[in-house]
Design a protein around this motif. Structure first.
Motif, mmCIF file in Angstrom:
data_model
loop_
_atom_site.group_PDB
_atom_site.id
_atom_site.type_symbol
_atom_site.label_atom_id
_atom_site.label_comp_id
_atom_site.label_asym_id
_atom_site.label_seq_id
_atom_site.Cartn_x
_atom_site.Cartn_y
_atom_site.Cartn_z
ATOM 1 N N GLY A 179 -3.709 1.818 -1.373
ATOM 2 C CA GLY A 179 -2.544 1.609 -2.236
ATOM 3 C C GLY A 179 -2.863 1.756 -3.711
ATOM 4 N N SER A 180 -3.971 2.423 -4.061
ATOM 5 C CA SER A 180 -4.313 2.558 -5.486
ATOM 6 C C SER A 180 -3.302 3.461 -6.191
ATOM 7 C CB SER A 180 -5.729 3.125 -5.638
ATOM 8 O OG SER A 180 -5.763 4.471 -5.194
ATOM 9 N N LYS A 181 -3.197 3.300 -7.504
ATOM 10 C CA LYS A 181 -2.309 4.137 -8.323
ATOM 11 C C LYS A 181 -3.119 4.755 -9.455
ATOM 12 C CE LYS A 181 1.224 0.700 -7.591
ATOM 13 N NZ LYS A 181 0.189 -0.276 -7.264
ATOM 14 N N PRO A 182 -3.250 6.090 -9.537
ATOM 15 C CA PRO A 182 -2.782 7.032 -8.503
ATOM 16 C C PRO A 182 -3.606 6.903 -7.223
ATOM 17 C CG PRO A 182 -4.041 8.184 -10.201
ATOM 18 C CD PRO A 182 -3.891 6.769 -10.676
ATOM 19 N N GLU A 183 -3.121 7.557 -6.183
ATOM 20 C CA GLU A 183 -3.752 7.441 -4.862
ATOM 21 C C GLU A 183 -5.135 8.085 -4.822
ATOM 22 O OE1 GLU A 183 -1.307 9.340 -1.908
ATOM 23 O OE2 GLU A 183 0.487 8.304 -2.581
ATOM 24 N N ILE A 184 -6.005 7.535 -3.982
ATOM 25 C CA ILE A 184 -7.234 8.243 -3.619
ATOM 26 C C ILE A 184 -6.796 9.385 -2.692
ATOM 27 C CG2 ILE A 184 -9.435 8.090 -2.394
ATOM 28 C CD1 ILE A 184 -9.527 5.104 -3.124
ATOM 29 N N GLY A 185 -7.292 10.599 -2.957
ATOM 30 C CA GLY A 185 -6.860 11.763 -2.171
ATOM 31 C C GLY A 185 -7.001 11.540 -0.672
ATOM 32 N N SER A 186 -5.969 11.941 0.089
ATOM 33 C CA SER A 186 -6.002 11.740 1.550
ATOM 34 C C SER A 186 -7.194 12.450 2.175
ATOM 35 C CB SER A 186 -4.705 12.254 2.180
ATOM 36 O OG SER A 186 -3.633 11.415 1.806
ATOM 37 N N ASP A 187 -7.592 13.605 1.595
ATOM 38 C CA ASP A 187 -8.745 14.330 2.163
ATOM 39 C C ASP A 187 -10.018 13.485 2.073
ATOM 40 O OD1 ASP A 187 -8.355 14.598 -0.598
ATOM 41 O OD2 ASP A 187 -9.580 16.410 -0.712
ATOM 42 N N ILE A 188 -10.111 12.686 1.009
ATOM 43 C CA ILE A 188 -11.285 11.802 0.859
ATOM 44 C C ILE A 188 -11.247 10.706 1.914
ATOM 45 C CG2 ILE A 188 -12.370 10.092 -0.674
ATOM 46 C CD1 ILE A 188 -11.381 11.872 -3.025
ATOM 47 N N LEU A 189 -10.057 10.109 2.121
ATOM 48 C CA LEU A 189 -9.945 9.019 3.090
ATOM 49 C C LEU A 189 -10.080 9.538 4.523
ATOM 50 C CD1 LEU A 189 -7.162 6.896 1.349
ATOM 51 C CD2 LEU A 189 -9.642 6.604 1.269
ATOM 52 N N VAL A 190 -9.647 10.786 4.770
ATOM 53 C CA VAL A 190 -9.823 11.403 6.092
ATOM 54 C C VAL A 190 -11.306 11.446 6.458
ATOM 55 C CG1 VAL A 190 -9.756 13.667 7.255
ATOM 56 C CG2 VAL A 190 -7.682 12.743 6.185
ATOM 57 N N LYS A 191 -12.134 11.847 5.493
ATOM 58 C CA LYS A 191 -13.581 11.908 5.773
ATOM 59 C C LYS A 191 -14.188 10.514 5.810
ATOM 60 C CE LYS A 191 -15.018 16.509 4.363
ATOM 61 N NZ LYS A 191 -15.489 17.317 3.256
ATOM 62 N N ALA A 192 -13.743 9.646 4.901
ATOM 63 C CA ALA A 192 -14.330 8.306 4.811
ATOM 64 C C ALA A 192 -14.097 7.509 6.095
ATOM 65 C CB ALA A 192 -13.740 7.557 3.618
ATOM 66 N N PHE A 193 -12.881 7.633 6.652
ATOM 67 C CA PHE A 193 -12.530 6.836 7.832
ATOM 68 C C PHE A 193 -12.584 7.630 9.128
ATOM 69 C CE2 PHE A 193 -10.969 4.421 4.289
ATOM 70 C CZ PHE A 193 -11.282 3.119 4.646
ATOM 71 N N GLN A 194 -12.874 8.962 9.001
ATOM 72 C CA GLN A 194 -13.027 9.813 10.187
ATOM 73 C C GLN A 194 -11.786 9.752 11.079
ATOM 74 O OE1 GLN A 194 -16.273 11.659 11.062
ATOM 75 N NE2 GLN A 194 -15.964 11.545 8.843
ATOM 76 N N VAL A 195 -10.616 9.904 10.425
ATOM 77 C CA VAL A 195 -9.348 9.957 11.174
ATOM 78 C C VAL A 195 -8.522 11.130 10.647
ATOM 79 C CG1 VAL A 195 -9.251 7.474 11.691
ATOM 80 C CG2 VAL A 195 -8.278 8.349 9.551
ATOM 81 N N ASP A 196 -7.419 11.439 11.350
ATOM 82 C CA ASP A 196 -6.556 12.554 10.933
ATOM 83 C C ASP A 196 -5.765 12.181 9.682
ATOM 84 O OD1 ASP A 196 -7.443 13.966 13.092
ATOM 85 O OD2 ASP A 196 -5.734 13.408 14.377
ATOM 86 N N LYS A 197 -5.318 13.217 8.965
ATOM 87 C CA LYS A 197 -4.567 13.003 7.721
ATOM 88 C C LYS A 197 -3.279 12.216 7.982
ATOM 89 C CE LYS A 197 -2.783 15.372 3.632
ATOM 90 N NZ LYS A 197 -1.409 14.876 3.708
ATOM 91 N N ASN A 198 -2.619 12.440 9.139
ATOM 92 C CA ASN A 198 -1.371 11.701 9.385
ATOM 93 C C ASN A 198 -1.637 10.201 9.534
ATOM 94 O OD1 ASN A 198 -2.597 12.027 11.839
ATOM 95 N ND2 ASN A 198 -0.746 12.685 12.949
ATOM 96 N N VAL A 199 -2.828 9.855 10.022
ATOM 97 C CA VAL A 199 -3.182 8.428 10.129
ATOM 98 C C VAL A 199 -3.345 7.850 8.723
ATOM 99 C CG1 VAL A 199 -4.896 6.761 10.962
ATOM 100 C CG2 VAL A 199 -4.282 8.750 12.378
ATOM 101 N N VAL A 200 -4.057 8.574 7.859
ATOM 102 C CA VAL A 200 -4.259 8.135 6.475
ATOM 103 C C VAL A 200 -2.903 7.999 5.771
ATOM 104 C CG1 VAL A 200 -5.098 8.875 4.211
ATOM 105 C CG2 VAL A 200 -6.607 8.995 6.209
#
Ligand SMILES: *[C@@H]1O[C@H](CO)[C@@H](O)[C@H](O)[C@H]1NC(C)=O
Length: 215
Positions: A187-208
């Motif tokens: 929930g950071s503002k601005p957001e941490i890029g979804s591509d970063i969180l996809v790799k960090a949490f090893q889940v699909d972009k729709n989950v992020v």
């Protein structure tokens, strides 16, 4: 030589202790002057001759927190923001209310250890040690029990009873800070890029993106 090594050891120990909490006072008190525009590490001091008893006083921890929110808990903090006399003293306190099965979600205080005591009810508490072990240390507390969360570590609480829980937490900073993990990461503002969180949490972009939508 031995004395010198001992001295070096003592210096090292006091340096470590100095970093583990707010700096120690150089005077009796330094009641925060919230009108001052002077920027210091903490808040500027009010003229000691103008200080009143109410500068060291807060009333309100008898009030039950409103836990009608998605977490089912409410923190009522008394930091330097609510009690100006705490400025430079290195301590603060909070009341925490939990409805049955309510949680105080995983979070960390960047500037304080926390010692929590349960006044009413049954409360599960836990904290996780740092990498690489990430060991969960957890316990169920009852009325009168005390538990400590070491500075900086991610911790949580959960009411595990059918009655409300009331706890009092004392913290080793006038301004402990709170970083709630979910809010900070998703929930950071601005957001941490979804591509970063996809790799960090090893889940699909729709989950992020779904989790982000919750913050
Ligand atoms: C508690 O908070 C909820 C949600 O914000 C609100 O609707 C409700 O009126 C509050 N209850 C009291 C007693 O203040």
């Amino acid at each position: 030589m031995a004395a010198r090594i001992l001295l070096l050891g003592l210096v090292a120990v006091s340096f470590t202790v100095g970093l583990a909490s707010d700096p120690s006072s150089l005077q009796d008190f330094c009641v925060a002057d919230k009108t001052s525009s002077v920027l210091v590490n903490g808040l500027a001091c009010k003229d000691p001759n103008l200080v009143q008893a109410n500068d060291f006083f807060f009333s309100g921890l008898h009030i039950v927190g409103n836990t009608s929110n998605p977490f089912g808990s409410k923190v009522t903090p008394v930091t330097v923001t609510q009690l100006a006399g705490l400025n430079t003293l290195g301590i603060s306190i909070a009341r925490i209310d939990y409805q049955p099965w309510g949680i105080n979600p995983p979070h960390t205080h960047p500037r304080a250890s926390e010692i929590l005591t349960v006044l009413e009810g049954n409360l599960e508490v836990g904290f996780v040690t740092s990498n690489p072990e990430n060991r969960l240390i957890t316990k169920v507390l009852q009325k009168g029990d005390v538990f400590v969360f070491p500075i900086g570590l991610i911790h949580y609480q959960r009411n595990v009873g059918s009655t409300n829980v009331v706890a009092i937490a004392a913290l080793s900073s006038q301004n402990p800070g709170v970083i709630t993990i979910g809010n900070a990461v998703f929930g950071s503002k601005p957001e941490i890029g979804s591509d970063i969180l996809v790799k960090a949490f090893q889940v699909d972009k729709n989950v992020v993106d779904y989790i982000k939508s919750k913050f």
